[in-house]
Motif scaffolding. Sequence first.
Motif, PDB file in Angstrom:
ATOM      1  N   GLY A  56     -12.718 -27.477   7.186  1.00  0.00           N
ATOM      2  CA  GLY A  56     -13.597 -27.464   6.012  1.00  0.00           C
ATOM      3  C   GLY A  56     -13.172 -26.482   4.936  1.00  0.00           C
ATOM      4  N   ALA A  57     -12.171 -25.649   5.215  1.00  0.00           N
ATOM      5  CA  ALA A  57     -11.783 -24.575   4.294  1.00  0.00           C
ATOM      6  C   ALA A  57     -11.424 -25.042   2.879  1.00  0.00           C
ATOM      7  N   PRO A  58     -10.607 -26.075   2.689  1.00  0.00           N
ATOM      8  CA  PRO A  58     -10.262 -26.453   1.314  1.00  0.00           C
ATOM      9  C   PRO A  58     -11.491 -26.850   0.482  1.00  0.00           C
ATOM     10  N   GLU A  59     -12.396 -27.624   1.071  1.00  0.00           N
ATOM     11  CA  GLU A  59     -13.594 -28.052   0.346  1.00  0.00           C
ATOM     12  C   GLU A  59     -14.560 -26.886   0.152  1.00  0.00           C
ATOM     13  N   LEU A  60     -14.635 -26.007   1.134  1.00  0.00           N
ATOM     14  CA  LEU A  60     -15.498 -24.832   1.025  1.00  0.00           C
ATOM     15  C   LEU A  60     -15.027 -23.936  -0.115  1.00  0.00           C
ATOM     16  N   LEU A  61     -13.730 -23.702  -0.222  1.00  0.00           N
ATOM     17  CA  LEU A  61     -13.190 -22.900  -1.321  1.00  0.00           C
ATOM     18  C   LEU A  61     -13.486 -23.560  -2.665  1.00  0.00           C
ATOM     19  N   GLN A  62     -13.301 -24.860  -2.749  1.00  0.00           N
ATOM     20  CA  GLN A  62     -13.568 -25.580  -3.999  1.00  0.00           C
ATOM     21  C   GLN A  62     -15.025 -25.413  -4.420  1.00  0.00           C
ATOM     22  N   GLN A  63     -15.948 -25.558  -3.488  1.00  0.00           N
ATOM     23  CA  GLN A  63     -17.372 -25.421  -3.814  1.00  0.00           C
ATOM     24  C   GLN A  63     -17.732 -23.969  -4.138  1.00  0.00           C
ATOM     25  N   LEU A  64     -17.105 -23.013  -3.461  1.00  0.00           N
ATOM     26  CA  LEU A  64     -17.334 -21.600  -3.761  1.00  0.00           C
ATOM     27  C   LEU A  64     -16.884 -21.289  -5.189  1.00  0.00           C
ATOM     28  N   GLN A  65     -15.760 -21.839  -5.602  1.00  0.00           N
ATOM     29  CA  GLN A  65     -15.276 -21.611  -6.962  1.00  0.00           C
ATOM     30  C   GLN A  65     -16.215 -22.237  -8.003  1.00  0.00           C
ATOM     31  N   LYS A  66     -16.783 -23.402  -7.701  1.00  0.00           N
ATOM     32  CA  LYS A  66     -17.768 -24.015  -8.607  1.00  0.00           C
ATOM     33  C   LYS A  66     -19.016 -23.139  -8.708  1.00  0.00           C
ATOM     34  N   ALA A  67     -19.516 -22.686  -7.565  1.00  0.00           N
ATOM     35  CA  ALA A  67     -20.701 -21.822  -7.556  1.00  0.00           C
ATOM     36  C   ALA A  67     -20.415 -20.522  -8.295  1.00  0.00           C
ATOM     37  N   HIS A  68     -19.219 -20.013  -8.159  1.00  0.00           N
ATOM     38  CA  HIS A  68     -18.802 -18.783  -8.838  1.00  0.00           C
ATOM     39  C   HIS A  68     -18.936 -18.929 -10.349  1.00  0.00           C
ATOM     40  N   ARG A  69     -18.446 -20.038 -10.876  1.00  0.00           N
ATOM     41  CA  ARG A  69     -18.531 -20.267 -12.329  1.00  0.00           C
ATOM     42  C   ARG A  69     -19.990 -20.325 -12.788  1.00  0.00           C
ATOM     43  N   PHE A  70     -20.832 -20.995 -12.023  1.00  0.00           N
ATOM     44  CA  PHE A  70     -22.244 -21.125 -12.375  1.00  0.00           C
ATOM     45  C   PHE A  70     -22.953 -19.771 -12.287  1.00  0.00           C
ATOM     46  N   LEU A  71     -22.758 -19.066 -11.196  1.00  0.00           N
ATOM     47  CA  LEU A  71     -23.462 -17.802 -10.987  1.00  0.00           C
ATOM     48  C   LEU A  71     -23.019 -16.723 -11.965  1.00  0.00           C
ATOM     49  N   ARG A  72     -21.739 -16.725 -12.346  1.00  0.00           N
ATOM     50  CA  ARG A  72     -21.256 -15.733 -13.309  1.00  0.00           C
ATOM     51  C   ARG A  72     -22.025 -15.866 -14.625  1.00  0.00           C
ATOM     52  N   LYS A  73     -22.269 -17.098 -15.057  1.00  0.00           N
ATOM     53  CA  LYS A  73     -23.005 -17.334 -16.309  1.00  0.00           C
ATOM     54  C   LYS A  73     -24.442 -16.849 -16.218  1.00  0.00           C
ATOM     55  N   SER A  74     -25.001 -16.811 -15.009  1.00  0.00           N
ATOM     56  CA  SER A  74     -26.402 -16.414 -14.836  1.00  0.00           C
ATOM     57  C   SER A  74     -26.575 -14.907 -14.718  1.00  0.00           C
ATOM     58  N   GLY A  75     -25.469 -14.163 -14.711  1.00  0.00           N
ATOM     59  CA  GLY A  75     -25.562 -12.716 -14.613  1.00  0.00           C
ATOM     60  C   GLY A  75     -25.652 -12.194 -13.192  1.00  0.00           C
ATOM     61  N   TYR A  76     -25.438 -13.046 -12.210  1.00  0.00           N
ATOM     62  CA  TYR A  76     -25.491 -12.665 -10.796  1.00  0.00           C
ATOM     63  C   TYR A  76     -24.357 -11.681 -10.483  1.00  0.00           C
ATOM     64  N   ASP A  77     -24.615 -10.694  -9.615  1.00  0.00           N
ATOM     65  CA  ASP A  77     -23.588  -9.741  -9.208  1.00  0.00           C
ATOM     66  C   ASP A  77     -22.522 -10.480  -8.386  1.00  0.00           C
ATOM     67  N   MET A  78     -21.316 -10.547  -8.908  1.00  0.00           N
ATOM     68  CA  MET A  78     -20.251 -11.358  -8.312  1.00  0.00           C
ATOM     69  C   MET A  78     -19.278 -10.548  -7.460  1.00  0.00           C
ATOM     70  N   THR A  79     -19.576  -9.291  -7.185  1.00  0.00           N
ATOM     71  CA  THR A  79     -18.641  -8.413  -6.485  1.00  0.00           C
ATOM     72  C   THR A  79     -18.183  -8.990  -5.156  1.00  0.00           C
ATOM     73  N   GLU A  80     -19.113  -9.393  -4.299  1.00  0.00           N
ATOM     74  CA  GLU A  80     -18.733  -9.901  -2.981  1.00  0.00           C
ATOM     75  C   GLU A  80     -18.044 -11.254  -3.067  1.00  0.00           C
ATOM     76  N   ILE A  81     -18.507 -12.108  -3.966  1.00  0.00           N
ATOM     77  CA  ILE A  81     -17.882 -13.429  -4.118  1.00  0.00           C
ATOM     78  C   ILE A  81     -16.478 -13.279  -4.694  1.00  0.00           C
ATOM     79  N   ASP A  82     -16.316 -12.388  -5.674  1.00  0.00           N
ATOM     80  CA  ASP A  82     -14.980 -12.126  -6.229  1.00  0.00           C
ATOM     81  C   ASP A  82     -14.028 -11.648  -5.136  1.00  0.00           C
ATOM     82  N   ALA A  83     -14.512 -10.729  -4.291  1.00  0.00           N
ATOM     83  CA  ALA A  83     -13.665 -10.194  -3.222  1.00  0.00           C
ATOM     84  C   ALA A  83     -13.268 -11.284  -2.236  1.00  0.00           C
ATOM     85  N   LEU A  84     -14.192 -12.180  -1.910  1.00  0.00           N
ATOM     86  CA  LEU A  84     -13.891 -13.263  -0.975  1.00  0.00           C
ATOM     87  C   LEU A  84     -12.868 -14.234  -1.566  1.00  0.00           C
TER      88      LEU A  84
END
Length: 92
Positions: A56-84
């Motif tokens: 599941g890793a390739p699809e999980l990474l793809q979805q994490l990157q999509k969520a990252h783009r959305f959450l960054r726009k909302s002002g969510y703290d991205m420190t842990e997601i960026d590190a992952l």
Amino acid sequence: MKRHFTPGPWEVDIQDGIPGVFAEDAAPICYTGEVRGFTEDWQRDTAEGDAYLIAGAPELLQQLQKAHRFLRKSGYDMTEIDALITKITGEA
């Protein structure tokens, strides 16, 4: 340094009792468990579970990157997601 990956999707197949993860073209990504065989049922179950997690890793990474783009726009703290993402891809 950016890492390169075998494109997904990846699939699990059990060959001769050994769970493996394979690319679309049937090229092996990895095998989980002991090649000599399993001495306990839990070892077989764990190796198979590991294979599905890895597959599941390739699809999980793809979805994490999509969520990252959305959450960054909302002002969510991205420190842990960026590190992952950096841990996985080798790039920030």
